[in-house]
Design an enzyme around this catalytic site. Structure first.
Site, PDB file in Angstrom:
ATOM      1  N   TYR A 106      -9.523   2.024 -30.349  1.00 42.17           N
ATOM      2  CA  TYR A 106      -8.901   0.869 -29.687  1.00 42.17           C
ATOM      3  C   TYR A 106      -9.927   0.059 -28.908  1.00 42.17           C
ATOM      4  O   TYR A 106     -10.008  -1.166 -29.034  1.00 42.17           O
ATOM      5  CB  TYR A 106      -7.810   1.375 -28.752  1.00 42.17           C
ATOM      6  CG  TYR A 106      -7.143   0.311 -27.902  1.00 42.17           C
ATOM      7  CD1 TYR A 106      -6.387  -0.691 -28.485  1.00 42.17           C
ATOM      8  CD2 TYR A 106      -7.275   0.331 -26.512  1.00 42.17           C
ATOM      9  CE1 TYR A 106      -5.765  -1.658 -27.709  1.00 42.17           C
ATOM     10  CE2 TYR A 106      -6.661  -0.631 -25.730  1.00 42.17           C
ATOM     11  CZ  TYR A 106      -5.910  -1.623 -26.332  1.00 42.17           C
ATOM     12  OH  TYR A 106      -5.303  -2.578 -25.553  1.00 42.17           O
TER      13      TYR A 106
ATOM     14  N   LYS B 253     -11.327  -3.902 -29.555  1.00 44.46           N
ATOM     15  CA  LYS B 253     -11.231  -4.942 -28.537  1.00 44.46           C
ATOM     16  C   LYS B 253     -12.619  -5.480 -28.165  1.00 44.46           C
ATOM     17  O   LYS B 253     -12.767  -6.656 -27.849  1.00 44.46           O
ATOM     18  CB  LYS B 253     -10.520  -4.404 -27.298  1.00 44.46           C
ATOM     19  CG  LYS B 253      -9.028  -4.165 -27.507  1.00 44.46           C
ATOM     20  CD  LYS B 253      -8.282  -5.453 -27.826  1.00 44.46           C
ATOM     21  CE  LYS B 253      -6.780  -5.251 -27.868  1.00 44.46           C
ATOM     22  NZ  LYS B 253      -6.032  -6.507 -28.123  1.00 44.46           N
TER      23      LYS B 253
END
Length: 245
Positions: free
Chosen positions: A164, A168
Site C-alpha cells: 500500500y 502511494k
C-alpha cells in the site's frame, strides 16, 4: 456552479467529502465502480436534503468506464473544475517486502497508481476548460519516503503496509510530475493525506470522518494563491500541513 468528480465516492471518506461539497453548493459526480451502489447513495443523500448529486460509474481499473464517464460529463457540463482521485485499496495485510506475492503488488498498484494516471489523463482536457482547475490525489503519510524511513516517526513500524505504501509513493511522484507539467497554468495539483480515519478501511479506528473530508475540501477549493505540487497531512503536521515527500 463548480463541478466535481470524486472516485470511490460511495462510502468512507469519499462519501463524507461529497456531503460537504454538496453543502457548499457544488455539483458532484459520485464515482462508484458499482453504479447500483452509487445510485443508492445518491438517493439516500437526496432524501436527506443534499442536492446537486449524480452517480456515475467509474471503475478506475477499466478504461471504458472512465471514458464513458468523461464523455457523459462533457455532454452534461462541458467542463470539469475539480478532480479528486480518492478510490484506493489497502490490499491484504500484513504485507512483506520479501514475501508478498508480486501479483498482489500488481493488484494494488492497478487501483492506487495506474487508476489515478488513467482517470487524470482522461479528464485533463475537461479540466483545462475550467478557469481554476484543481486535482487532489488522496495519499497517505505512510507513502512519504522521508517519514517512513525515520525511526523516530510514530508510524515507523507500519512496514506491514509495504504494498500500500509503495503504491502511494508512486502516486506521490506522479503528483509531483503532473504539477510540474502544469506549473505555468491555472492548475493546482496536490497530494493530501486525510489522516487515520474511522472507516471500513481502518476497521473504524482513528479520527472523525468529518475532519478528513474537511481536509480534502480545503485543498480542492484553494484559490490561485494556493500551493501546487505539495504533499499535505494536517495530522502529521498540524502547523502548516505540509509534509516531506
Amino acid at each position: 456552479m463548480k463541478t466535481v468528480v470524486i472516485t470511490g465516492g460511495n462510502k468512507g471518506i469519499g462519501l463524507e467529502t461529497i456531503k460537504q461539497l454538496s453543502k457548499k453548493g457544488l455539483f458532484v459526480y459520485v464515482g462508484s465502480r458499482d453504479i447500483e451502489k452509487g445510485n443508492a447513495i445518491v438517493k439516500e443523500l437526496t432524501g436527506n436534503g443534499f442536492k446537486n448529486l449524480k452517480a456515475i460509474e467509474i471503475d478506475v481499473t477499466k478504461l471504458d468506464t472512465i471514458l464513458f464517464a468523461k464523455h457523459l460529463i462533457e455532454k452534461e457540463q462541458g467542463h470539469l473544475d475539480i478532480l479528486i482521485n480518492n478510490a484506493g485499496i489497502s490490499g491484504i495485510v500484513p504485507q512483506s517486502a520479501l514475501e508478498t506475492n508480486i501479483d498482489h503488488f500488481k493488484e494494488v498498484f492497478e487501483v492506487n497508481f495506474y487508476g489515478v494516471v488513467g482517470v487524470t489523463q482522461a479528464f485533463i482536457n475537461l479540466l483545462r476548460k475550467s478557469p481554476q482547475p484543481r486535482i487532489v490525489n488522496i495519499s497517505t503519510s505512510v507513502g512519504s519516503l522521508s517519514l517512513q524511513s525515520n525511526p523516530s516517526w510514530p508510524a515507523y513500524e507500519y512496514a506491514k503496509y509495504t504494498v500500500y505504501a509503495s503504491s502511494k509513493s508512486a502516486m506521490n511522484m506522479y503528483t509531483v510530475q503532473l504539477a510540474y507539467e502544469l506549473r505555468d497554468t491555472a492548475f493546482k495539483v496536490n497530494a493530501v493525506c486525510p489522516g487515520y480515519t474511522k472507516t471500513d478501511f481502518t476497521n473504524y479506528k482513528g479520527g472523525e470522518v468529518k475532519a478528513a473530508g474537511k481536509c480534502i475540501i480545503k485543498y480542492a477549493l484553494i484559490d490561485q494563491n494556493g500551493p501546487t505540487g505539495k504533499f499535505f497531512s494536517e495530522e502529521s503536521n498540524p502547523h502548516t500541513g505540509e509534509i516531506p515527500w
